[in-house]
Design a protein around this motif. Structure first.
Motif, PDB file in Angstrom:
ATOM      1  N   ASP A 114       1.563 -22.096  16.365  1.00 46.49           N
ATOM      2  CA  ASP A 114       1.438 -23.523  17.005  1.00 46.49           C
ATOM      3  C   ASP A 114      -0.036 -23.644  17.318  1.00 46.49           C
ATOM      4  O   ASP A 114      -0.359 -24.889  17.047  1.00 46.49           O
ATOM      5  N   VAL A 115      -0.584 -22.672  18.072  1.00 44.34           N
ATOM      6  CA  VAL A 115      -2.131 -23.160  18.412  1.00 44.34           C
ATOM      7  C   VAL A 115      -2.848 -23.283  17.097  1.00 44.34           C
ATOM      8  O   VAL A 115      -3.798 -23.951  17.130  1.00 44.34           O
ATOM      9  N   ASP A 116      -2.526 -22.402  15.918  1.00 46.02           N
ATOM     10  CA  ASP A 116      -3.345 -22.088  14.806  1.00 46.02           C
ATOM     11  C   ASP A 116      -3.147 -23.696  14.318  1.00 46.02           C
ATOM     12  O   ASP A 116      -4.318 -24.171  13.667  1.00 46.02           O
ATOM     13  N   ARG A 117      -1.783 -24.140  14.153  1.00 45.79           N
ATOM     14  CA  ARG A 117      -1.650 -25.483  13.474  1.00 45.79           C
ATOM     15  C   ARG A 117      -2.310 -26.499  14.488  1.00 45.79           C
ATOM     16  O   ARG A 117      -3.142 -27.258  13.741  1.00 45.79           O
ATOM     17  N   LEU A 118      -2.598 -26.394  15.612  1.00 45.58           N
ATOM     18  CA  LEU A 118      -3.385 -27.302  16.520  1.00 45.58           C
ATOM     19  C   LEU A 118      -4.646 -27.392  16.295  1.00 45.58           C
ATOM     20  O   LEU A 118      -5.471 -28.398  15.940  1.00 45.58           O
ATOM     21  N   VAL A 119      -4.979 -26.131  16.001  1.00 42.92           N
ATOM     22  CA  VAL A 119      -6.704 -26.092  15.864  1.00 42.92           C
ATOM     23  C   VAL A 119      -6.907 -26.564  14.536  1.00 42.92           C
ATOM     24  O   VAL A 119      -7.993 -27.162  14.347  1.00 42.92           O
ATOM     25  N   ARG A 120      -6.083 -26.278  13.290  1.00 41.01           N
ATOM     26  CA  ARG A 120      -6.410 -26.818  12.168  1.00 41.01           C
ATOM     27  C   ARG A 120      -6.623 -28.421  12.238  1.00 41.01           C
ATOM     28  O   ARG A 120      -7.319 -29.140  11.582  1.00 41.01           O
ATOM     29  N   ILE A 121      -5.354 -29.020  12.879  1.00 37.65           N
ATOM     30  CA  ILE A 121      -5.501 -30.433  12.925  1.00 37.65           C
ATOM     31  C   ILE A 121      -6.621 -31.200  13.542  1.00 37.65           C
ATOM     32  O   ILE A 121      -7.188 -32.094  13.009  1.00 37.65           O
ATOM     33  N   VAL A 122      -6.948 -30.385  14.772  1.00 35.62           N
ATOM     34  CA  VAL A 122      -8.244 -31.001  15.572  1.00 35.62           C
ATOM     35  C   VAL A 122      -9.398 -30.802  14.510  1.00 35.62           C
ATOM     36  O   VAL A 122     -10.301 -31.800  14.366  1.00 35.62           O
ATOM     37  N   ALA A 123      -9.489 -29.657  13.875  1.00 31.16           N
ATOM     38  CA  ALA A 123     -10.786 -29.495  13.062  1.00 31.16           C
ATOM     39  C   ALA A 123     -10.732 -30.608  11.805  1.00 31.16           C
ATOM     40  O   ALA A 123     -11.956 -31.141  11.636  1.00 31.16           O
ATOM     41  N   GLU A 124      -9.504 -30.998  11.242  1.00 35.27           N
ATOM     42  CA  GLU A 124      -9.605 -31.834  10.227  1.00 35.27           C
ATOM     43  C   GLU A 124      -9.916 -33.166  10.898  1.00 35.27           C
ATOM     44  O   GLU A 124     -10.723 -34.091  10.211  1.00 35.27           O
ATOM     45  N   ASP A 125      -9.167 -33.688  11.943  1.00 33.00           N
ATOM     46  CA  ASP A 125      -9.861 -34.745  12.389  1.00 33.00           C
ATOM     47  C   ASP A 125     -11.218 -35.014  12.821  1.00 33.00           C
ATOM     48  O   ASP A 125     -11.784 -36.052  12.771  1.00 33.00           O
ATOM     49  N   ARG A 126     -11.700 -34.081  13.331  1.00 35.66           N
ATOM     50  CA  ARG A 126     -13.077 -33.754  13.904  1.00 35.66           C
ATOM     51  C   ARG A 126     -13.974 -34.169  12.425  1.00 35.66           C
ATOM     52  O   ARG A 126     -15.064 -34.584  12.614  1.00 35.66           O
ATOM     53  N   ASP A 127     -13.748 -33.423  11.499  1.00 36.51           N
ATOM     54  CA  ASP A 127     -14.051 -33.724  10.242  1.00 36.51           C
ATOM     55  C   ASP A 127     -14.089 -35.079   9.670  1.00 36.51           C
ATOM     56  O   ASP A 127     -15.145 -35.673   9.360  1.00 36.51           O
ATOM     57  N   VAL A 128     -13.002 -35.649   9.744  1.00 39.01           N
ATOM     58  CA  VAL A 128     -12.814 -37.041   9.441  1.00 39.01           C
ATOM     59  C   VAL A 128     -13.808 -38.166  10.277  1.00 39.01           C
ATOM     60  O   VAL A 128     -14.579 -38.877   9.723  1.00 39.01           O
ATOM     61  N   ILE A 129     -13.600 -37.740  11.758  1.00 36.68           N
ATOM     62  CA  ILE A 129     -14.472 -38.745  12.381  1.00 36.68           C
ATOM     63  C   ILE A 129     -16.053 -38.391  12.323  1.00 36.68           C
ATOM     64  O   ILE A 129     -16.829 -39.460  12.097  1.00 36.68           O
ATOM     65  N   ARG A 130     -16.445 -37.079  11.849  1.00 41.00           N
ATOM     66  CA  ARG A 130     -17.851 -36.866  11.813  1.00 41.00           C
ATOM     67  C   ARG A 130     -18.196 -37.825  10.520  1.00 41.00           C
ATOM     68  O   ARG A 130     -19.420 -38.411  10.465  1.00 41.00           O
TER      69      ARG A 130
END
Length: 91
Positions: free
Chosen positions: A53-69
């Motif tokens: 679950d933590v790995d999934r959350l980290v991936r989601i946050v990283a993807e969101d961060r990349d989109v925002i960037r």
């Protein structure tokens, strides 16, 4: 009255005898070992699921961060283009 008392005492004795195997089972080292192994297996499964679950959350946050960037970069590039255009039209 003593008949009622005898019945009550007999039922309490049976109740205690019925519970005694449970106590013996908990004192039995093999049962305790099996019980602990079962608990460890459940705990290991929960820890593994939590890590996934933590790995999934980290991936989601990283993807969101990349989109925002990327969005912020595009906005900045548009602002730079607009400034260049204004400078060129004012000159």
């Amino acid at each position: 009255m003593s008949l009622k008392r005898d019945v009550l005492v007999a039922s309490r004795v049976k109740e205690r005898l019925g519970k005694k195997p449970v106590m013996d089972r908990q004192k039995d080292p093999m049962w305790r070992l099996a019980h602990l192994e079962n608990q460890m297996a459940k705990l290991s499964e929960l820890v593994r699921e939590h890590a996934e679950d933590v790995d999934r959350l980290v991936r989601i946050v990283a993807e969101d961060r990349d989109v925002i960037r990327r969005q912020l970069l595009r906005k900045h590039q548009e602002q730079v283009r607009a400034r260049k255009h204004r400078r060129a039209s004012n000159a």
